[in-house]
Scaffold this motif. Structure first.
Motif, PDB file in Angstrom:
ATOM      1  N   ARG A  67       0.830  -1.202   0.000  1.00  0.00           N
ATOM      2  CA  ARG A  67       0.000   0.000   0.000  1.00  0.00           C
ATOM      3  C   ARG A  67       0.865   1.253   0.000  1.00  0.00           C
ATOM      4  O   ARG A  67       0.625   2.187  -0.766  1.00  0.00           O
ATOM      5  CB  ARG A  67      -0.911  -0.018   1.225  1.00  0.00           C
ATOM      6  CG  ARG A  67      -1.771   1.223   1.320  1.00  0.00           C
ATOM      7  CD  ARG A  67      -2.895   1.014   2.291  1.00  0.00           C
ATOM      8  NE  ARG A  67      -3.738   2.188   2.359  1.00  0.00           N
ATOM      9  CZ  ARG A  67      -3.827   2.973   3.429  1.00  0.00           C
ATOM     10  NH1 ARG A  67      -3.115   2.706   4.494  1.00  0.00           N
ATOM     11  NH2 ARG A  67      -4.627   4.004   3.407  1.00  0.00           N
ATOM     12  N   LYS A  71       1.419   4.152  -2.984  1.00  0.00           N
ATOM     13  CA  LYS A  71       1.153   5.573  -2.771  1.00  0.00           C
ATOM     14  C   LYS A  71       2.375   6.441  -2.988  1.00  0.00           C
ATOM     15  O   LYS A  71       2.252   7.595  -3.371  1.00  0.00           O
ATOM     16  CB  LYS A  71       0.654   5.780  -1.334  1.00  0.00           C
ATOM     17  CG  LYS A  71      -0.794   5.421  -1.165  1.00  0.00           C
ATOM     18  CD  LYS A  71      -1.315   5.955   0.149  1.00  0.00           C
ATOM     19  CE  LYS A  71      -2.828   5.947   0.148  1.00  0.00           C
ATOM     20  NZ  LYS A  71      -3.390   6.212   1.449  1.00  0.00           N
ATOM     21  N   ILE A  77      -0.346   0.374  -7.699  1.00  0.00           N
ATOM     22  CA  ILE A  77      -0.507  -1.008  -7.238  1.00  0.00           C
ATOM     23  C   ILE A  77      -0.657  -2.000  -8.389  1.00  0.00           C
ATOM     24  O   ILE A  77      -0.045  -3.060  -8.389  1.00  0.00           O
ATOM     25  CB  ILE A  77      -1.678  -1.106  -6.244  1.00  0.00           C
ATOM     26  CG1 ILE A  77      -1.258  -0.386  -4.951  1.00  0.00           C
ATOM     27  CG2 ILE A  77      -2.064  -2.555  -5.953  1.00  0.00           C
ATOM     28  CD1 ILE A  77      -2.225  -0.451  -3.827  1.00  0.00           C
ATOM     29  N   CYS A 104       0.230  -5.841   8.104  1.00  0.00           N
ATOM     30  CA  CYS A 104      -0.814  -6.688   7.527  1.00  0.00           C
ATOM     31  C   CYS A 104      -1.430  -6.096   6.266  1.00  0.00           C
ATOM     32  O   CYS A 104      -2.098  -6.788   5.518  1.00  0.00           O
ATOM     33  CB  CYS A 104      -1.912  -6.926   8.547  1.00  0.00           C
ATOM     34  SG  CYS A 104      -1.383  -8.044   9.841  1.00  0.00           S
ATOM     35  N   ILE A 105      -1.273  -4.786   6.094  1.00  0.00           N
ATOM     36  CA  ILE A 105      -1.981  -4.178   4.962  1.00  0.00           C
ATOM     37  C   ILE A 105      -1.020  -3.490   4.004  1.00  0.00           C
ATOM     38  O   ILE A 105      -0.161  -2.740   4.425  1.00  0.00           O
ATOM     39  CB  ILE A 105      -3.048  -3.171   5.454  1.00  0.00           C
ATOM     40  CG1 ILE A 105      -4.114  -3.957   6.223  1.00  0.00           C
ATOM     41  CG2 ILE A 105      -3.679  -2.447   4.285  1.00  0.00           C
ATOM     42  CD1 ILE A 105      -4.983  -3.115   7.076  1.00  0.00           C
TER      43      ILE A 105
ATOM     44  N   ILE B  25      -9.005  -7.905   4.460  1.00  0.00           N
ATOM     45  CA  ILE B  25      -7.596  -7.853   4.878  1.00  0.00           C
ATOM     46  C   ILE B  25      -6.892  -9.169   4.545  1.00  0.00           C
ATOM     47  O   ILE B  25      -5.744  -9.183   4.103  1.00  0.00           O
ATOM     48  CB  ILE B  25      -7.496  -7.494   6.374  1.00  0.00           C
ATOM     49  CG1 ILE B  25      -7.911  -6.022   6.548  1.00  0.00           C
ATOM     50  CG2 ILE B  25      -6.081  -7.721   6.912  1.00  0.00           C
ATOM     51  CD1 ILE B  25      -7.980  -5.528   7.958  1.00  0.00           C
ATOM     52  N   ASP B  95      -3.548   3.789  10.025  1.00  0.00           N
ATOM     53  CA  ASP B  95      -3.368   3.691   8.577  1.00  0.00           C
ATOM     54  C   ASP B  95      -4.023   2.467   7.943  1.00  0.00           C
ATOM     55  O   ASP B  95      -3.492   1.895   6.995  1.00  0.00           O
ATOM     56  CB  ASP B  95      -1.869   3.736   8.240  1.00  0.00           C
ATOM     57  CG  ASP B  95      -1.638   4.377   6.869  1.00  0.00           C
ATOM     58  OD1 ASP B  95      -2.503   5.160   6.446  1.00  0.00           O
ATOM     59  OD2 ASP B  95      -0.611   4.080   6.236  1.00  0.00           O
ATOM     60  N   ILE B  96      -5.177   2.077   8.474  1.00  0.00           N
ATOM     61  CA  ILE B  96      -5.965   1.028   7.814  1.00  0.00           C
ATOM     62  C   ILE B  96      -6.857   1.734   6.797  1.00  0.00           C
ATOM     63  O   ILE B  96      -7.568   2.672   7.144  1.00  0.00           O
ATOM     64  CB  ILE B  96      -6.823   0.238   8.832  1.00  0.00           C
ATOM     65  CG1 ILE B  96      -5.914  -0.521   9.805  1.00  0.00           C
ATOM     66  CG2 ILE B  96      -7.773  -0.723   8.112  1.00  0.00           C
ATOM     67  CD1 ILE B  96      -6.655  -1.251  10.906  1.00  0.00           C
ATOM     68  N   PRO B  97      -6.806   1.327   5.530  1.00  0.00           N
ATOM     69  CA  PRO B  97      -7.600   2.021   4.510  1.00  0.00           C
ATOM     70  C   PRO B  97      -9.099   1.819   4.704  1.00  0.00           C
ATOM     71  O   PRO B  97      -9.518   0.843   5.327  1.00  0.00           O
ATOM     72  CB  PRO B  97      -7.134   1.378   3.204  1.00  0.00           C
ATOM     73  CG  PRO B  97      -6.482   0.104   3.580  1.00  0.00           C
ATOM     74  CD  PRO B  97      -6.005   0.227   4.975  1.00  0.00           C
ATOM     75  N   GLU B 101     -11.354   1.944  -0.432  1.00  0.00           N
ATOM     76  CA  GLU B 101      -9.942   1.967  -0.848  1.00  0.00           C
ATOM     77  C   GLU B 101      -9.328   0.569  -0.801  1.00  0.00           C
ATOM     78  O   GLU B 101      -8.582   0.165  -1.704  1.00  0.00           O
ATOM     79  CB  GLU B 101      -9.135   2.917   0.051  1.00  0.00           C
ATOM     80  CG  GLU B 101      -7.733   3.155  -0.511  1.00  0.00           C
ATOM     81  CD  GLU B 101      -6.755   3.776   0.490  1.00  0.00           C
ATOM     82  OE1 GLU B 101      -7.203   4.469   1.429  1.00  0.00           O
ATOM     83  OE2 GLU B 101      -5.543   3.547   0.322  1.00  0.00           O
ATOM     84  N   MET B 105      -7.716  -1.560  -3.875  1.00  0.00           N
ATOM     85  CA  MET B 105      -6.366  -2.136  -3.782  1.00  0.00           C
ATOM     86  C   MET B 105      -6.367  -3.616  -4.150  1.00  0.00           C
ATOM     87  O   MET B 105      -5.502  -4.098  -4.873  1.00  0.00           O
ATOM     88  CB  MET B 105      -5.882  -2.057  -2.324  1.00  0.00           C
ATOM     89  CG  MET B 105      -5.016  -0.893  -1.985  1.00  0.00           C
ATOM     90  SD  MET B 105      -4.691  -0.930  -0.197  1.00  0.00           S
ATOM     91  CE  MET B 105      -3.465  -2.226  -0.105  1.00  0.00           C
TER      92      MET B 105
END
Lengths: 105, 155
Positions: A67, A71, A77, A104-105, B25, B95-97, B101, B105
């Protein structure tokens, strides 16, 4: 610790092939690591990601996630997954000689 | 390493924030690990890919003991919205979308997004009601075909 030889230099890596000591990495090793990781020939776009990865690691002590790469690296991506189909952050980190990015993201 | 997971198909069957995020996730994380991933949205899980609804997924404040407050309170008007706002802010801080979003992704990562035909028919929806990232509306049979050779995770 397992070792690998890239550009005629023996380096220590972890079980997944990530460098345990990023300071032992040199740019000349990247094409060989990429081939081994199944990425193939490195283009300018690959290098943009690899250099960004390396730079981020030197600045913050850890590699960015997909992510963050999407950005901030200048490569989106979609393209990241085209360049590194088997996991952009993971593969670019391995090729850049830094530890596997956490998160995790 | 022969034990490695090569492919996952994740079913999202519920429409509250706390039940949509985990599947998303996991799908995103799978792609980041180089694992092939499919997402199958069924029943109220369809809200997560519904054009008009996917930006307004709410936290379940009733029947959710994890919130640690009285069910009676959770049912009051506006409580779900307030709690959703609170948790969204909390997530933004780490910062978890947002859900839209995150879904974008996941689609960009090459994962397949599918809507369940039975649920789409049940709610009288059509392809046009969904965000453009949805590849197709498919039957259960097709889902199993797409999932072949991988693990199936139901959420």
């Amino acid at each position: 610790m397992p070792t690998r030889t890239y550009a005629d230099i023996e380096v220590e890596v972890d079980a997944e092939g990530f460098f345990t000591d990023p300071s032992t990495w040199q740019e000349g090793m990247a094409p060989e690591i990429a081939r081994e990781a199944g990425v193939g020939e490195l283009t300018d776009r690959h290098w943009q990601v690899i250099k960004f990865m390396r730079h981020q690691y030197e600045e913050s002590g850890s590699g960015p996630t997909v992510r963050v790469l999407g950005k901030t690296s200048g490569v989106g991506i979609k393209e990241l997954y085209q360049l590194f189909p088997r996991g952009p952050a993971k593969l670019a980190a391995r090729i850049a000689g830094i530890p596997k990015p956490r998160g995790c993201i | 390493m022969p034990d490695q997971i090569e492919k996952v198909s994740i079913i999202i069957s519920k429409g509250s924030l706390d039940e949509v995020y985990p599947g998303l996730i996991m799908a995103n994380g799978a792609r980041a690990e180089g694992i092939e991933a499919n997402l199958f949205f069924t029943f109220f899980g369809l809200d997560a890919i519904h054009k008009a609804r996917h930006e307004h997924i709410k936290l379940a404040t009733v029947g959710n003991p994890g919130l640690h407050f009285a069910t009676l309170l959770g049912g009051l008007p506006g409580v779900s919205s307030v709690m959703t706002h609170y948790i969204n802010q909390k997530m933004a801080r780490v910062d978890i979308p947002s859900i839209p979003e995150l879904i974008e992704m996941i689609a960009d990562s090459g994962a397949g997004l599918y809507a369940c035909k039975a649920s789409v028919d049940l709610f009288g929806l059509e392809k046009n009601d969904f965000i453009p990232q949805v590849s197709d509306i498919i039957t259960v049979g097709k889902f199993y075909e797409r999932a072949a050779g991988g693990q199936i995770i139901f959420t």
